[in-house]
Design a protein around this motif. Sequence first.
Motif, PDB file in Angstrom:
ATOM      1  N   GLY A  40       7.890  60.749  65.149  1.00 39.23           N
ATOM      2  CA  GLY A  40       7.553  60.437  66.538  1.00 39.23           C
ATOM      3  C   GLY A  40       6.733  61.568  67.114  1.00 39.23           C
ATOM      4  O   GLY A  40       6.362  62.510  66.399  1.00 39.23           O
ATOM      5  N   ALA A  41       6.460  61.493  68.429  1.00 37.71           N
ATOM      6  CA  ALA A  41       5.676  62.549  69.082  1.00 37.71           C
ATOM      7  C   ALA A  41       6.431  63.874  69.026  1.00 37.71           C
ATOM      8  O   ALA A  41       5.830  64.939  68.938  1.00 37.71           O
ATOM      9  CB  ALA A  41       5.402  62.161  70.525  1.00 37.71           C
ATOM     10  N   TRP A  42       7.743  63.791  69.122  1.00 39.64           N
ATOM     11  CA  TRP A  42       8.585  64.985  69.040  1.00 39.64           C
ATOM     12  C   TRP A  42       9.464  64.891  67.801  1.00 39.64           C
ATOM     13  O   TRP A  42       9.930  63.805  67.450  1.00 39.64           O
ATOM     14  CB  TRP A  42       9.476  65.095  70.275  1.00 39.64           C
ATOM     15  N   LEU A  43       9.675  66.034  67.164  1.00 40.34           N
ATOM     16  CA  LEU A  43      10.509  66.065  65.961  1.00 40.34           C
ATOM     17  C   LEU A  43      11.512  67.202  66.077  1.00 40.34           C
ATOM     18  O   LEU A  43      11.244  68.188  66.765  1.00 40.34           O
ATOM     19  CB  LEU A  43       9.666  66.389  64.727  1.00 40.34           C
ATOM     20  N   GLU A  44      12.607  67.054  65.324  1.00 40.55           N
ATOM     21  CA  GLU A  44      13.444  68.228  65.125  1.00 40.55           C
ATOM     22  C   GLU A  44      13.050  68.821  63.779  1.00 40.55           C
ATOM     23  O   GLU A  44      13.179  68.178  62.739  1.00 40.55           O
ATOM     24  CB  GLU A  44      14.919  67.821  65.116  1.00 40.55           C
ATOM     25  N   VAL A  45      12.508  70.028  63.823  1.00 40.08           N
ATOM     26  CA  VAL A  45      12.034  70.678  62.594  1.00 40.08           C
ATOM     27  C   VAL A  45      12.764  72.011  62.442  1.00 40.08           C
ATOM     28  O   VAL A  45      12.720  72.849  63.351  1.00 40.08           O
ATOM     29  CB  VAL A  45      10.509  70.940  62.667  1.00 40.08           C
ATOM     30  N   ASP A  46      13.432  72.177  61.311  1.00 35.40           N
ATOM     31  CA  ASP A  46      14.252  73.380  61.080  1.00 35.40           C
ATOM     32  C   ASP A  46      15.140  73.663  62.296  1.00 35.40           C
ATOM     33  O   ASP A  46      15.269  74.798  62.750  1.00 35.40           O
ATOM     34  CB  ASP A  46      13.355  74.601  60.777  1.00 35.40           C
ATOM     35  N   GLY A  47      15.701  72.579  62.841  1.00 28.49           N
ATOM     36  CA  GLY A  47      16.656  72.711  63.948  1.00 28.49           C
ATOM     37  C   GLY A  47      16.013  72.905  65.316  1.00 28.49           C
ATOM     38  O   GLY A  47      16.720  73.045  66.312  1.00 28.49           O
ATOM     39  N   ASN A  69       0.948  61.812  59.438  1.00 25.59           N
ATOM     40  CA  ASN A  69      -0.110  60.794  59.444  1.00 25.59           C
ATOM     41  C   ASN A  69       0.371  59.522  60.138  1.00 25.59           C
ATOM     42  O   ASN A  69      -0.104  58.430  59.840  1.00 25.59           O
ATOM     43  CB  ASN A  69      -0.514  60.442  58.001  1.00 25.59           C
ATOM     44  N   ASN A  70       1.297  59.679  61.056  1.00 24.33           N
ATOM     45  CA  ASN A  70       1.897  58.543  61.755  1.00 24.33           C
ATOM     46  C   ASN A  70       0.981  58.151  62.923  1.00 24.33           C
ATOM     47  O   ASN A  70       1.373  58.197  64.087  1.00 24.33           O
ATOM     48  CB  ASN A  70       3.286  58.983  62.238  1.00 24.33           C
ATOM     49  N   TYR A  71      -0.256  57.757  62.581  1.00 23.29           N
ATOM     50  CA  TYR A  71      -1.300  57.541  63.576  1.00 23.29           C
ATOM     51  C   TYR A  71      -0.870  56.615  64.712  1.00 23.29           C
ATOM     52  O   TYR A  71      -1.235  56.798  65.856  1.00 23.29           O
ATOM     53  CB  TYR A  71      -2.528  56.910  62.916  1.00 23.29           C
ATOM     54  N   LEU A  72      -0.136  55.558  64.355  1.00 23.18           N
ATOM     55  CA  LEU A  72       0.144  54.509  65.339  1.00 23.18           C
ATOM     56  C   LEU A  72       1.612  54.485  65.777  1.00 23.18           C
ATOM     57  O   LEU A  72       2.020  53.617  66.549  1.00 23.18           O
ATOM     58  CB  LEU A  72      -0.243  53.143  64.764  1.00 23.18           C
ATOM     59  N   GLY A  73       2.389  55.408  65.238  1.00 19.07           N
ATOM     60  CA  GLY A  73       3.815  55.417  65.590  1.00 19.07           C
ATOM     61  C   GLY A  73       4.606  54.350  64.852  1.00 19.07           C
ATOM     62  O   GLY A  73       5.736  54.043  65.224  1.00 19.07           O
ATOM     63  N   LEU A  74       4.054  53.788  63.779  1.00 17.02           N
ATOM     64  CA  LEU A  74       4.761  52.698  63.092  1.00 17.02           C
ATOM     65  C   LEU A  74       5.905  53.207  62.203  1.00 17.02           C
ATOM     66  O   LEU A  74       6.776  52.428  61.820  1.00 17.02           O
ATOM     67  CB  LEU A  74       3.782  51.860  62.254  1.00 17.02           C
ATOM     68  N   ALA A  75       5.914  54.508  61.896  1.00 16.37           N
ATOM     69  CA  ALA A  75       6.940  55.030  60.970  1.00 16.37           C
ATOM     70  C   ALA A  75       8.360  54.842  61.514  1.00 16.37           C
ATOM     71  O   ALA A  75       9.321  54.827  60.733  1.00 16.37           O
ATOM     72  CB  ALA A  75       6.686  56.508  60.685  1.00 16.37           C
ATOM     73  N   LYS A 129       0.247  55.969  55.795  1.00 13.71           N
ATOM     74  CA  LYS A 129      -0.311  56.726  56.924  1.00 13.71           C
ATOM     75  C   LYS A 129      -0.201  55.865  58.187  1.00 13.71           C
ATOM     76  O   LYS A 129       0.873  55.758  58.737  1.00 13.71           O
ATOM     77  CB  LYS A 129      -1.731  57.180  56.584  1.00 13.71           C
ATOM     78  N   ALA A 130      -1.286  55.210  58.608  1.00 10.20           N
ATOM     79  CA  ALA A 130      -1.173  54.408  59.839  1.00 10.20           C
ATOM     80  C   ALA A 130      -0.105  53.321  59.707  1.00 10.20           C
ATOM     81  O   ALA A 130       0.558  52.976  60.684  1.00 10.20           O
ATOM     82  CB  ALA A 130      -2.521  53.791  60.177  1.00 10.20           C
ATOM     83  N   PHE A 131       0.079  52.771  58.524  1.00 14.07           N
ATOM     84  CA  PHE A 131       1.086  51.716  58.349  1.00 14.07           C
ATOM     85  C   PHE A 131       2.517  52.260  58.473  1.00 14.07           C
ATOM     86  O   PHE A 131       3.467  51.496  58.634  1.00 14.07           O
ATOM     87  CB  PHE A 131       0.909  50.995  57.003  1.00 14.07           C
ATOM     88  N   GLY A 132       2.663  53.550  58.332  1.00 15.40           N
ATOM     89  CA  GLY A 132       3.937  54.201  58.636  1.00 15.40           C
ATOM     90  C   GLY A 132       5.023  54.047  57.584  1.00 15.40           C
ATOM     91  O   GLY A 132       6.171  54.411  57.836  1.00 15.40           O
ATOM     92  N   VAL A 133       4.694  53.491  56.411  1.00 21.12           N
ATOM     93  CA  VAL A 133       5.766  53.221  55.449  1.00 21.12           C
ATOM     94  C   VAL A 133       5.458  54.028  54.171  1.00 21.12           C
ATOM     95  O   VAL A 133       5.296  55.239  54.228  1.00 21.12           O
ATOM     96  CB  VAL A 133       5.894  51.702  55.178  1.00 21.12           C
ATOM     97  N   VAL A 134       5.360  53.373  53.035  1.00 23.00           N
ATOM     98  CA  VAL A 134       4.908  54.005  51.803  1.00 23.00           C
ATOM     99  C   VAL A 134       4.422  52.898  50.894  1.00 23.00           C
ATOM    100  O   VAL A 134       4.935  51.779  50.920  1.00 23.00           O
ATOM    101  CB  VAL A 134       6.039  54.860  51.156  1.00 23.00           C
ATOM    102  N   GLY A 135       3.420  53.187  50.081  1.00 24.31           N
ATOM    103  CA  GLY A 135       2.856  52.167  49.189  1.00 24.31           C
ATOM    104  C   GLY A 135       1.354  52.335  49.145  1.00 24.31           C
ATOM    105  O   GLY A 135       0.775  53.072  49.942  1.00 24.31           O
TER     106      GLY A 135
END
Length: 394
Positions: free
Chosen positions: A33-40, A49-55, A241-247
């Motif tokens: 998302g726009a904000w993450l918890e990274v190393d606490g 690469n979450n261009y569209l927020g679909l992840a 990337k933009a699709f937010g998944v994997v494949g």
Amino acid sequence: MIDTKLAWIGEEIASLKEQGLFTTIRTLGSAQGAWLEVDGKRVLNFSSNNYLGLANHPRLVDAAKQTMDTYGVGPAAVRTIAGTMDLHLELERRLAAFKGVEAAVTFQSGFTANLATIPALVGKGDVIFSDELNHASIIDGCRLSRAQIVRFKHADPDDLKKQIAATTEYGRRLIITDGVFSMDGDVAPLPALYDVASKHGILLMVDDAHGEGVLGTGGRGIVDHFGLHGKVDVEVGTLSKAFGVVGGVSAGKQEIVDWLRQRGRPFLFSSAMTVPDVAACIAAVDVLEESTELVDQLWSNAEYFKQGMNELGFDTGHTETPIVPVMLGEALLAQQFSKRLFEEGVFAMAIGFPTVPRGLARIRVMNSATHSQSDLDQALEIFAKVGRELGVVQ
Ligand SMILES: Cc1ncc(COP(=O)(O)O)c(C=O)c1O
């Protein structure tokens, strides 16, 4: 006890650390998302690469959950041996229709899509003309094919013509370019490359990993962006990337897709995408087909950020897309910059050699539709503070 057979690894790692080229992988404790918890620590995210927020989009998450109730989680073998789920065929039909091509076939990742596609199209005695800045997975696919690899100058159709003229011994020929170059954000001159390819009767392939969901009408990709439907023989892409998944996916002419199902080695010798991945990707196509809102938001965020950075005096290279490189030069400076950004609450990674040439280290900023105006303003403020502190801007 030190294993002497492996002493070289310790030496190599020490050398990487000395040069500022050792990669430290951070640990995420939250969804994308726009904000993450990274190393606490809660930080603004400009790395994914979450261009569209679909992840972490509710439609994709729901589709994955519901489909698992019917299909389970895994395909349990490669598709040619154990049969293909109708789900995978549905995704391939949907992707082909979305991109306006005859057919599509999916793989486990964008990387394996290149490893499948290139060696299936050319082999020993054939020639590949490859842009000198093509992605590592294209380079590896070219090497695996055992075809002769001729590099042409980056995004330079005139140099491509020269290289074609100088190469007289060949069987089949293939031109390959990235669509969007992931470290600089520039776009391949695809219409000019197509002119060269069609004049010489050479197959043309584009890797649209960073163009899918980003370029073209509603994110239909680079071929749509340039109105080249039916002209590019094969488009490789990623669903990570933009699709937010994997494949991964190869899309284009029916013959090529049919051939990849017979001769694409990662298709033949490695299991298919998992059920939740496929279901989420189908939902991603639904979201993209229903509205251009996310793609429009991505572009307006990227423009706002880029303009803000340029006004502050940062060099953002020659990007034409939501990828914004902040050019810093030395790898140690880029690492220091990224570290200070993180301390101030912005997660944006330093990129150095071998991903980019020596002396061209940078912070790569990945814009996203998920950022709000205040997120972008906050990031610009932090970039300005760190930039002044490290003497990059005044
Ligand atoms: C141009 C290009 N091709 C392929 C890939 C690999 O995609 P994936 O992460 O799906 O393996 C990437 C990812 O970085 C890329 O930038």
